[in-house]
Every structure is written in structure tokens, then in C-alpha cells.
Design a protein around this motif. Structure first.
Motif, PDB file in Angstrom:
ATOM      1  N   ASP A  96      45.667 -17.511  52.814  1.00  0.00           N
ATOM      2  CA  ASP A  96      44.381 -17.702  52.152  1.00  0.00           C
ATOM      3  C   ASP A  96      43.782 -16.385  51.674  1.00  0.00           C
ATOM      4  OD1 ASP A  96      44.451 -20.461  52.680  1.00  0.00           O
ATOM      5  OD2 ASP A  96      43.648 -20.147  54.695  1.00  0.00           O
ATOM      6  N   SER A  97      44.535 -15.297  51.811  1.00  0.00           N
ATOM      7  CA  SER A  97      43.990 -13.991  51.467  1.00  0.00           C
ATOM      8  C   SER A  97      45.093 -13.066  50.993  1.00  0.00           C
ATOM      9  CB  SER A  97      43.298 -13.371  52.691  1.00  0.00           C
ATOM     10  OG  SER A  97      42.906 -12.037  52.454  1.00  0.00           O
ATOM     11  N   PRO A  98      44.803 -12.166  50.071  1.00  0.00           N
ATOM     12  CA  PRO A  98      45.794 -11.147  49.708  1.00  0.00           C
ATOM     13  C   PRO A  98      46.102 -10.249  50.908  1.00  0.00           C
ATOM     14  CG  PRO A  98      43.956 -11.185  48.136  1.00  0.00           C
ATOM     15  CD  PRO A  98      43.548 -12.015  49.303  1.00  0.00           C
ATOM     16  N   THR A  99      47.237  -9.596  50.867  1.00  0.00           N
ATOM     17  CA  THR A  99      47.590  -8.628  51.899  1.00  0.00           C
ATOM     18  C   THR A  99      46.721  -7.391  51.757  1.00  0.00           C
ATOM     19  OG1 THR A  99      49.875  -9.402  52.044  1.00  0.00           O
ATOM     20  CG2 THR A  99      49.449  -7.146  52.764  1.00  0.00           C
ATOM     21  N   TYR A 100      46.233  -6.876  52.897  1.00  0.00           N
ATOM     22  CA  TYR A 100      45.476  -5.626  52.922  1.00  0.00           C
ATOM     23  C   TYR A 100      46.441  -4.485  53.228  1.00  0.00           C
ATOM     24  CZ  TYR A 100      41.122  -8.400  53.286  1.00  0.00           C
ATOM     25  OH  TYR A 100      40.082  -9.262  53.069  1.00  0.00           O
ATOM     26  N   SER A 101      46.267  -3.364  52.562  1.00  0.00           N
ATOM     27  CA  SER A 101      47.160  -2.218  52.749  1.00  0.00           C
ATOM     28  C   SER A 101      46.631  -1.276  53.831  1.00  0.00           C
ATOM     29  CB  SER A 101      47.305  -1.448  51.428  1.00  0.00           C
ATOM     30  OG  SER A 101      46.127  -0.709  51.160  1.00  0.00           O
ATOM     31  N   HIS A 102      47.387  -0.246  54.139  1.00  0.00           N
ATOM     32  CA  HIS A 102      46.881   0.868  54.925  1.00  0.00           C
ATOM     33  C   HIS A 102      45.923   1.676  54.054  1.00  0.00           C
ATOM     34  CE1 HIS A 102      50.567   2.146  52.841  1.00  0.00           C
ATOM     35  NE2 HIS A 102      49.979   3.330  52.722  1.00  0.00           N
ATOM     36  N   PHE A 103      45.139   2.556  54.674  1.00  0.00           N
ATOM     37  CA  PHE A 103      44.094   3.303  53.974  1.00  0.00           C
ATOM     38  C   PHE A 103      44.559   4.735  53.720  1.00  0.00           C
ATOM     39  CE2 PHE A 103      40.100   4.886  52.643  1.00  0.00           C
ATOM     40  CZ  PHE A 103      39.177   3.840  52.560  1.00  0.00           C
ATOM     41  N   ARG A 104      44.328   5.224  52.501  1.00  0.00           N
ATOM     42  CA  ARG A 104      44.611   6.609  52.164  1.00  0.00           C
ATOM     43  C   ARG A 104      43.278   7.314  51.919  1.00  0.00           C
ATOM     44  NH1 ARG A 104      47.875   6.756  47.079  1.00  0.00           N
ATOM     45  NH2 ARG A 104      49.604   6.148  48.441  1.00  0.00           N
ATOM     46  N   HIS A 105      42.805   8.067  52.909  1.00  0.00           N
ATOM     47  CA  HIS A 105      41.526   8.762  52.800  1.00  0.00           C
ATOM     48  C   HIS A 105      41.675  10.004  51.921  1.00  0.00           C
ATOM     49  CE1 HIS A 105      39.893   6.317  56.113  1.00  0.00           C
ATOM     50  NE2 HIS A 105      41.064   6.490  56.687  1.00  0.00           N
ATOM     51  N   ASP A 106      40.772  10.193  50.983  1.00  0.00           N
ATOM     52  CA  ASP A 106      40.805  11.366  50.119  1.00  0.00           C
ATOM     53  C   ASP A 106      40.176  12.547  50.864  1.00  0.00           C
ATOM     54  OD1 ASP A 106      41.171  12.278  47.103  1.00  0.00           O
ATOM     55  OD2 ASP A 106      39.259  13.108  47.832  1.00  0.00           O
ATOM     56  N   SER A 107      40.957  13.581  51.103  1.00  0.00           N
ATOM     57  CA  SER A 107      40.505  14.689  51.959  1.00  0.00           C
ATOM     58  C   SER A 107      39.332  15.453  51.350  1.00  0.00           C
ATOM     59  CB  SER A 107      41.674  15.639  52.243  1.00  0.00           C
ATOM     60  OG  SER A 107      42.200  16.171  51.039  1.00  0.00           O
ATOM     61  N   GLN A 108      39.312  15.631  50.034  1.00  0.00           N
ATOM     62  CA  GLN A 108      38.227  16.389  49.411  1.00  0.00           C
ATOM     63  C   GLN A 108      36.910  15.622  49.483  1.00  0.00           C
ATOM     64  OE1 GLN A 108      38.343  17.309  45.079  1.00  0.00           O
ATOM     65  NE2 GLN A 108      38.206  19.445  45.733  1.00  0.00           N
ATOM     66  N   LEU A 109      36.960  14.319  49.223  1.00  0.00           N
ATOM     67  CA  LEU A 109      35.756  13.501  49.363  1.00  0.00           C
ATOM     68  C   LEU A 109      35.270  13.482  50.801  1.00  0.00           C
ATOM     69  CD1 LEU A 109      36.665  10.428  47.100  1.00  0.00           C
ATOM     70  CD2 LEU A 109      34.899  12.146  46.638  1.00  0.00           C
ATOM     71  N   LEU A 110      36.217  13.391  51.746  1.00  0.00           N
ATOM     72  CA  LEU A 110      35.837  13.378  53.160  1.00  0.00           C
ATOM     73  C   LEU A 110      35.155  14.673  53.565  1.00  0.00           C
ATOM     74  CD1 LEU A 110      38.713  11.730  55.251  1.00  0.00           C
ATOM     75  CD2 LEU A 110      36.407  10.861  54.836  1.00  0.00           C
ATOM     76  N   ALA A 111      35.692  15.811  53.124  1.00  0.00           N
ATOM     77  CA  ALA A 111      35.103  17.099  53.481  1.00  0.00           C
ATOM     78  C   ALA A 111      33.681  17.209  52.944  1.00  0.00           C
ATOM     79  CB  ALA A 111      35.975  18.234  52.950  1.00  0.00           C
TER      80      ALA A 111
END
Length: 415
Positions: A303-318
Motif C-alpha cells: 500500500d506504499s512505495p518503498t522508502y530508501s535510506h537517507f543521504r544527509h548533505d554534510s554542508q547543509l548539516l554543518a
């Protein structure tokens, strides 16, 4: 489809921003002034933003049914100068709102669905209100920065994959960076997110009198029992970052009738999409074993699309970390046990296509965790109100940094 919502922007930057970009010595001065202006917007709108969060909390709506939430967010954004389009991507409770016309497009994601029975026990009222906070703050200075603010109202994160559908149908086209914050018991920059597949299980057998002629029946409930035993045995071969869990939704009606229909809903999770696909294949074999053993008919759907793993953007995080710290947030040390407390999100699919972040903001819930009724109660308390305001402003300030930093802006525009 909503591919028409993708907007092409002139690459020109307003003169005020161009001066700061061309003179590094002016960047910190310009940034401080713009951030002060953004904060002033939030300060003026604080009662309105907190009231929005509390209104959402008091009226929880399930995925794809968030009519009031979608309307309330749209109305508030419209009142603050955004152009709002509802029902985008063939999803009645999805919307896209924009303000500004600069070449750098910043996506702010709002989700607002609740859980059955326990309401906003995942704090999506905080997520939605923090998104509006960021949008109002950034929208006020968008033209000065040469950015377009695009708010994406995304339904059914819990069970339906609204962001995946909107991503596939073009709502994120042209977005250079995407952000949201998620409430939690404690603060964290880069929460570990598992890829997730959702399986709907259906066994069909044959009914019979359970005492007079049980030999004439094919027991669909027994099929699921066999599958559950097989899944239990499979767990000894699973890695610590893998999960299989589910519920029985239909399991028979009365004890003296052999169940001819059994249905269940299961989640399969793993650290990455490749690992998920491998585990899901083995889980499906467990369900197939139940059908073989009982001679019932098995149907597996989703009933739902597959969810992927997360790729955090290091520059945005900083940048987010610097801004969150400047606002008085703090980040406790992260240990191995923290990654065991992993969930899944459709924002992860966005992160594979667009530089993205989804930091956690503490609402001071202590031992009360996500998807507990106690957490829902905390999601409308003063600590949650502070989290949505500061989390939203930290996102806005992060966008300011990206817009004024020559290298950061160039990187995002080039992607």
C-alpha cells in the motif's frame, strides 16, 4: 501529474546579494542583517505559529485525509504572501506554495498526517508548523537573497509515501536543497534512517466446520502461523540493523469455522536499499512457505512505495548545526545505541535526489518515544512550541548561509 509545477528561474542575483557575494568581507555583515530580519518575522508570527501547531494537534487526520491540515497551512501561507496550489500531483491533500523568484530554490517540507488511535504521536504538527516558520522567515527575505522558497505539503508520511509520489510526479523538480526537522526525545543532526518495504499479506483458504468436518477446510490462519514461525527463525540470520514486524488485520471470525481468509500488514527494514531488497526476498519466501504448507493461496501486495535510506548533505548539516547552536539548541553525544533507535521516512527518497537534511529537534519528552501516546502529549507543550520555532528559524538561517556563500550557492545550483 504535477511536472508543470517545476519553475525555471533566471540565474540573476539581486544587486544587494551580488555585492555580498562579490566581497567576502561583506558576507557576515549581510548575513547577520538578513538573519535578524528573518527572526523578526518569526517573533511577530509566534502566536500564530504556535496556534497552528496546537490546532493540528487537536485535530489529527490520517494519511491522505488531511483536509483541514492542508487547508490551514495553505491559508496561513497565502496570508503571508505565498502563492499556494493545492491538490498537486493528483493528491488532494498535497500542496506547493512559493514566494520569491530567485534562481536558488529552497524546498521546505511539511508533513501533517497522524497515527490511528494515538494522534500526533510522531509530532507531525510540530513538523508542519516548523516548516511554516521557516517559510515565513525565509519568504520575507527571499528576493534580497535571490532565492525562491518552495513549501511542499506532503501527505501520508506514516503510511503512503506522499513525498515519494510527489518526487516521482515532479513536485521537487528544480529544487536545489530540501529541509525539514522532526521532533524527538533528544536533538540529533543526522538520524539513522532505515530503508523500508511495506507488505500486505493475504491468504485465501476454504471454510469448514472446525469440529464436524475440519478435514474439508484449508486454514488461512495456519498459513500465517507457519510464516510467523519461519520469520522467527530467520531473525537469527538478520543483522542488528534489520527489522521485520507486522500485525494481523484479519484472522477469522468465530472459533468453530476454519478461517478461509487471513490478512496481515508487515514492514521490512534494512540499512540500505540493496540490503532491503535481499532481506525482503527472504521474508517473501517465509510467507510462501505458509502457503505451501497449508495449500492456501497467497497474495503479496503493498500500500506504499518503498522508502530508501537517507543521504544527509554534510554542508547543509554543518550550516544547520551552527545556526541551531546560535539559537540555543544543543546536540548530545551520539553513541552506537542511538542508531538502534532507527525509523524510516519518505524524506529519505528525496535525499537521494536533492541535497537534504532532516535533523531531530528535542521536545523534552524524556523517556517517552515516538509513536507512544505520551509523546503525543508532549507535542503540544511549551518545549515543543520552542522546538518548532527554533528548528524552523534554524532552517531559514541555513538557507540564508547557502544563498550568501559563493561556493555553497554555486555547488547547489550546479547539481
Amino acid at each position: 501529474m504535477c511536472a508543470d509545477n517545476a519553475i525555471s528561474h533566471d540565474q540573476g542575483v539581486p544587486a544587494s546579494s551580488r555585492t555580498a557575494l562579490e566581497d567576502p568581507g561583506q558576507i557576515s555583515i549581510a548575513g547577520a542583517a538578513v538573519k535578524a530580519a528573518a527572526r523578526a518575522v518569526v517573533d511577530r508570527a509566534t502566536p500564530e505559529l504556535v496556534a497552528l501547531s496546537h490546532r493540528l494537534h487537536a485535530h489529527p487526520e490520517l494519511g491522505f485525509e488531511e483536509e483541514r491540515a492542508c487547508g490551514w497551512l495553505g491559508d496561513m501561507l497565502t496570508a503571508h504572501g505565498f502563492t499556494v496550489t493545492t491538490g498537486v500531483c493528483d493528491l488532494p491533500t498535497a500542496f506547493v506554495a512559493e514566494r520569491g523568484s530567485g534562481p536558488l530554490v529552497i524546498g521546505i517540507c511539511a508533513e501533517y498526517d497522524a497515527l490511528p488511535g494515538i494522534g500526533h504521536a510522531c509530532g507531525h504538527n510540530v513538523i508542519a508548523s516548523a516548516a511554516v516558520t521557516a517559510a515565513l522567515a525565509l519568504g520575507e527575505v527571499a528576493d534580497e537573497l535571490g532565492v525562491t522558497v518552495r513549501v511542499l505539503g506532503t501527505p501520508a508520511e506514516e503510511n503512503g509515501g506522499g513525498k515519494v509520489l510527489m518526487l516521482e510526479r515532479g513536485a521537487f523538480a528544480g529544487v536545489h536543497a530540501a529541509m525539514m526537522v522532526h521532533p524527538a526525545p533528544s536533538e540529533r543532526l543526522d538520524p539513522f534512517c532505515l530503508a523500508r518495504a511495506q507488505l500486505s499479506i493475504r491468504y485465501e483458504g476454504r471454510a469448514a466446520h472446525a469440529s464436524a468436518c475440519p478435514e474439508d477446510g484449508l486454514n488461512a490462519a495456519d498459513a500465517l502461523t507457519v510464516a510467523q514461525v519461519a520469520l522467527g527463525l530467520l531473525r537469527q540470520h538478520m543483522t542488528p540493523d534489520q527489522r521485520v514486524h507486522g500485525i494481523i488485520t484479519t484472522g477469522g471470525q468465530v472459533p468453530n469455522v476454519i478461517p478461509e481468509l487471513t490478512e496481515a500488514a508487515y514492514y521490512v527494514r534494512a540499512a540500505t536499499l540493496p540490503a532491503l531488497h535481499e532481506l525482503e526476498a527472504r521474508v517473501r519466501e517465509c510467507f510462501e512457505a505458509g502457503a505451501v504448507a497449508t495449500r492456501t493461496r497467497l497474495t503479496i501486495g503493498s500500500d506504499s512505495p518503498t522508502y530508501s535510506h537517507f543521504r544527509h548533505d554534510s554542508q547543509l548539516l554543518a550550516a544547520y548545526e551552527r545556526n541551531a547552536l546560535a539559537l540555543g539548541r544543543s546536540f548530545p553525544p551520539v553513541g552506537p545505541a542511538d542508531d538502534r533507535q532507527a525509523g524510516s521516512t519518505d524524506m529519505a527518497n528525496v535525499s537521494l535526489a536533492v541535497p537534504s537534511i532532516q535533523p531531530l529537534v528535542s521536545i523534552g519528552s524524556g523517556t517517552a518515544g515516538l509513536h507512544q501516546a505520551e509523546f503525543a502529549a508532549y507535542a503540544a507543550r511549551p518545549e515543543a512550541d520552542r522546538a518548532l520555532l527554533e528548528g524552523g528559524l534554524a532552517m531559514a538561517w541555513t538557507a540564508v548561509d547557502m544563498a550568501l556563500d559563493v561556493a555553497a550557492r554555486g555547488r547547489l545550483l550546479a547539481l
